[in-house]
Design a protein around this motif. Structure first.
Motif, PDB file in Angstrom:
ATOM      1  N   LEU A 274     -22.494  39.449  -8.288  1.00 18.07           N
ATOM      2  CA  LEU A 274     -21.768  38.718  -9.024  1.00 18.07           C
ATOM      3  C   LEU A 274     -21.532  36.936  -8.573  1.00 18.07           C
ATOM      4  CD1 LEU A 274     -20.230  38.223 -11.622  1.00 18.07           C
ATOM      5  CD2 LEU A 274     -18.267  39.197 -10.487  1.00 18.07           C
ATOM      6  N   VAL A 275     -21.995  36.197  -9.113  1.00 18.94           N
ATOM      7  CA  VAL A 275     -22.536  34.822  -8.694  1.00 18.94           C
ATOM      8  C   VAL A 275     -21.947  33.691  -9.678  1.00 18.94           C
ATOM      9  CG1 VAL A 275     -24.154  35.360  -6.809  1.00 18.94           C
ATOM     10  CG2 VAL A 275     -24.632  34.387  -9.163  1.00 18.94           C
ATOM     11  N   GLU A 276     -21.534  32.618  -9.232  1.00 21.93           N
ATOM     12  CA  GLU A 276     -21.012  31.595 -10.014  1.00 21.93           C
ATOM     13  C   GLU A 276     -21.963  30.502  -9.781  1.00 21.93           C
ATOM     14  OE1 GLU A 276     -17.527  28.513 -10.178  1.00 21.93           O
ATOM     15  OE2 GLU A 276     -16.926  30.581 -10.705  1.00 21.93           O
ATOM     16  N   VAL A 277     -22.586  29.706 -10.953  1.00 22.13           N
ATOM     17  CA  VAL A 277     -23.449  28.684 -10.881  1.00 22.13           C
ATOM     18  C   VAL A 277     -22.523  27.286 -10.263  1.00 22.13           C
ATOM     19  CG1 VAL A 277     -25.092  27.119 -11.998  1.00 22.13           C
ATOM     20  CG2 VAL A 277     -24.790  29.368 -12.624  1.00 22.13           C
ATOM     21  N   GLN A 278     -23.078  26.678  -9.126  1.00 21.77           N
ATOM     22  CA  GLN A 278     -22.083  25.646  -8.690  1.00 21.77           C
ATOM     23  C   GLN A 278     -22.841  24.291  -9.058  1.00 21.77           C
ATOM     24  OE1 GLN A 278     -21.627  26.512  -4.472  1.00 21.77           O
ATOM     25  NE2 GLN A 278     -19.331  26.419  -4.920  1.00 21.77           N
ATOM     26  N   HIS A 279     -24.044  24.312  -8.827  1.00 21.61           N
ATOM     27  CA  HIS A 279     -25.069  22.848  -8.892  1.00 21.61           C
ATOM     28  C   HIS A 279     -26.405  23.371  -9.551  1.00 21.61           C
ATOM     29  CE1 HIS A 279     -26.338  18.892  -8.329  1.00 21.61           C
ATOM     30  NE2 HIS A 279     -27.453  19.296  -7.692  1.00 21.61           N
ATOM     31  N   VAL A 280     -26.778  22.411 -10.703  1.00 19.48           N
ATOM     32  CA  VAL A 280     -28.354  22.489 -10.968  1.00 19.48           C
ATOM     33  C   VAL A 280     -28.776  21.229 -10.700  1.00 19.48           C
ATOM     34  CG1 VAL A 280     -29.711  22.948 -13.067  1.00 19.48           C
ATOM     35  CG2 VAL A 280     -27.428  24.230 -12.912  1.00 19.48           C
ATOM     36  N   GLY A 281     -29.874  21.446  -9.915  1.00 20.32           N
ATOM     37  CA  GLY A 281     -30.558  19.943  -9.613  1.00 20.32           C
ATOM     38  C   GLY A 281     -31.556  19.662 -10.480  1.00 20.32           C
ATOM     39  N   VAL A 303     -20.291  41.346  -4.332  1.00 22.49           N
ATOM     40  CA  VAL A 303     -21.317  42.174  -4.011  1.00 22.49           C
ATOM     41  C   VAL A 303     -20.949  43.311  -4.643  1.00 22.49           C
ATOM     42  CG1 VAL A 303     -22.891  43.456  -2.599  1.00 22.49           C
ATOM     43  CG2 VAL A 303     -22.003  41.173  -1.724  1.00 22.49           C
ATOM     44  N   LEU A 304     -21.695  43.661  -5.873  1.00 25.65           N
ATOM     45  CA  LEU A 304     -21.478  44.864  -6.644  1.00 25.65           C
ATOM     46  C   LEU A 304     -22.432  46.104  -6.401  1.00 25.65           C
ATOM     47  CD1 LEU A 304     -21.480  43.326 -10.350  1.00 25.65           C
ATOM     48  CD2 LEU A 304     -19.764  43.525  -8.799  1.00 25.65           C
ATOM     49  N   LEU A 385     -19.074  51.238  -6.875  1.00 29.56           N
ATOM     50  CA  LEU A 385     -18.778  49.687  -7.185  1.00 29.56           C
ATOM     51  C   LEU A 385     -17.540  49.243  -6.544  1.00 29.56           C
ATOM     52  CD1 LEU A 385     -19.743  47.136  -8.672  1.00 29.56           C
ATOM     53  CD2 LEU A 385     -18.115  47.909 -10.798  1.00 29.56           C
ATOM     54  N   PRO A 386     -17.357  48.279  -5.637  1.00 29.95           N
ATOM     55  CA  PRO A 386     -16.127  47.930  -5.336  1.00 29.95           C
ATOM     56  C   PRO A 386     -15.154  47.167  -6.098  1.00 29.95           C
ATOM     57  CG  PRO A 386     -17.966  46.354  -4.463  1.00 29.95           C
ATOM     58  CD  PRO A 386     -18.745  47.529  -5.283  1.00 29.95           C
TER      59      PRO A 386
END
Length: 387
Positions: A274-281, A303-304, A385-386
């Motif tokens: 599970l992630v979050e988009v920080q920057h799109v170049g 981390v799933l 799953l944690p």
């Protein structure tokens, strides 16, 4: 020369050609009978295998229904306590390939001899089935079927591998496996007409799995022999076409990566993040792949499943992916529209430095995360799953 002497020579020549013709016809009939007997024996084995129920059929029931088995190594399946193997070969193939290897080399290396032998009815055929036993139950099975295709060219024949599996860890992000997670049909890209693989899980429907056990083998004793997979496994071939059409329709729809593909991913992907988009170049062009690659940075939230063993900075994203409806063409990558700062997405394992699959990332909606939790709760505790 006296007339009677001339007639005598003609009679001898005629008798020679008649004897030669009878010999050729007899050899042709015997060779085709040999191929027909091989067909009968293989189909009989398939009928027996089709009735087996994984995890339910006992070893004793297997031994009573499938005769002529021998013990075999269980190296590929170390959790099995015993493996049993059944082998079948036709007589002409066995003699050439096993007993008369020098003659087999001459037969294969000389195209004229090979084509003449194939026209007569020589067919090199082989069948091998393996049954995995654990706790006195049949837990798995697989077979390999090899048939001479009459081409005298590499790879030299038709090969079919089919068997049971618990999942598709080799293709965790495969579009076809997403669409049909319990039953898979694939062809090797270099020889799609000659190399077929069929896999099915214990949950696959009997209507589909029976297609792995119902080949059409009467071509073996035909004049041309068996030439293509489509000729031998027409139902499995149609299954693959149907799956590919369904994949194409899904990826071209307004919801190309629905929640229904997640059970396959949870079962087979080695990691889920599970992630979050920080920057799109900015996008970087590629003449080789005829597409652009925006660079994306992520922040890990959780981390799933598995481990966070892939980089999350400067990942390349293919703006185009191959179109399953026509692999010669490309289509927009559905993942691109998810790439904006602050977006939360689910990332699945694949190539560590790039995202080149249509659904390698999907939106991390509440319904998707809840579905993953539900699926994980049904898996072994080691995969829980944690929270």
């Amino acid at each position: 020369m006296q007339p009677s002497s001339g007639f005598s020579v003609l009679r001898q020549v005629r008798r020679f050609f008649i004897a030669l013709l009878i010999t050729i016809l007899s050899a042709t009939l015997l060779l085709r009978l040999d191929a027909a007997i091989f067909e009968y024996r293989v189909l009989a084995a398939f009928r027996q295998m089709e009735k087996l129920k994984l995890g339910q059929t006992s070893r004793t029931e297997l031994a009573n229904s499938v005769t002529g088995m021998r013990s075999a190594p269980c190296a590929p399946v170390p959790n099995s306590s015993e493996c049993l193997n059944k082998n079948l070969s036709n007589l002409s193939g066995y003699l050439l390939y096993v007993r008369l290897q020098k003659l087999y080399g001459l037969y294969w290396d000389n195209k004229t001899i090979y084509e003449a032998g194939h026209l007569l009815g020589i067919r090199i055929c082989d069948f091998s089935a393996t049954f995995e036993i654990r706790d006195q139950k049949v837990q798995g099975l697989n077979y390999v079927l090899i048939l001479d295709n009459g081409s005298n060219q590499y790879p030299g024949g038709i090969m079919v591998h089919a068997g049971s599996t618990d999942g598709y860890s080799y293709a965790p992000l495969g579009n076809s496996e997403d669409e049909s997670p319990e039953y898979s049909v694939s062809m090797y890209h270099e020889w799609p007409e000659l190399n077929l693989s069929i896999s099915f899980t214990p949950s696959a429907s009997a209507a589909l799995t029976r297609h792995a056990f119902e080949p059409s083998l009467n071509c073996l004793w035909g004049i041309d022999g068996c030439r293509t997979l489509k000729q031998i496994f027409p139902e499995a071939w149609r299954d693959k076409e149907n799956i590919e059409r369904a994949v194409g329709a899904r990826l071209h729809s307004s919801n190309p990566c629905p929640d229904r593909i997640l059970p396959h991913r949870v079962r087979d992907a080695s990691s889920i993040l599970l992630v979050e988009v920080q920057h799109v170049g900015p996008e970087m062009g590629s003449d080789t792949y005829r597409t652009t690659f925006p660079l994306v940075d992520y922040k890990l939230l959780r981390v799933l499943k598995g481990k966070s063993n892939r980089p999350l900075k400067s990942l390349h994203y293919s703006s185009l992916v191959y179109d399953p409806a026509d692999p010669r063409q490309q289509m927009p990558n559905p993942a691109i529209q998810l790439l904006h700062p602050g977006a939360r997405v689910l990332m699945f394992s694949n190539e560590p430095w790039q995202v080149d699959q249509a659904c390698e990332i999907v939106a991390a909606t509440d319904s998707a995360i809840q579905l993953i939790r539900t699926i994980q709760s049904r898996l072994p505790s080691a995969l829980a799953l944690p929270r």
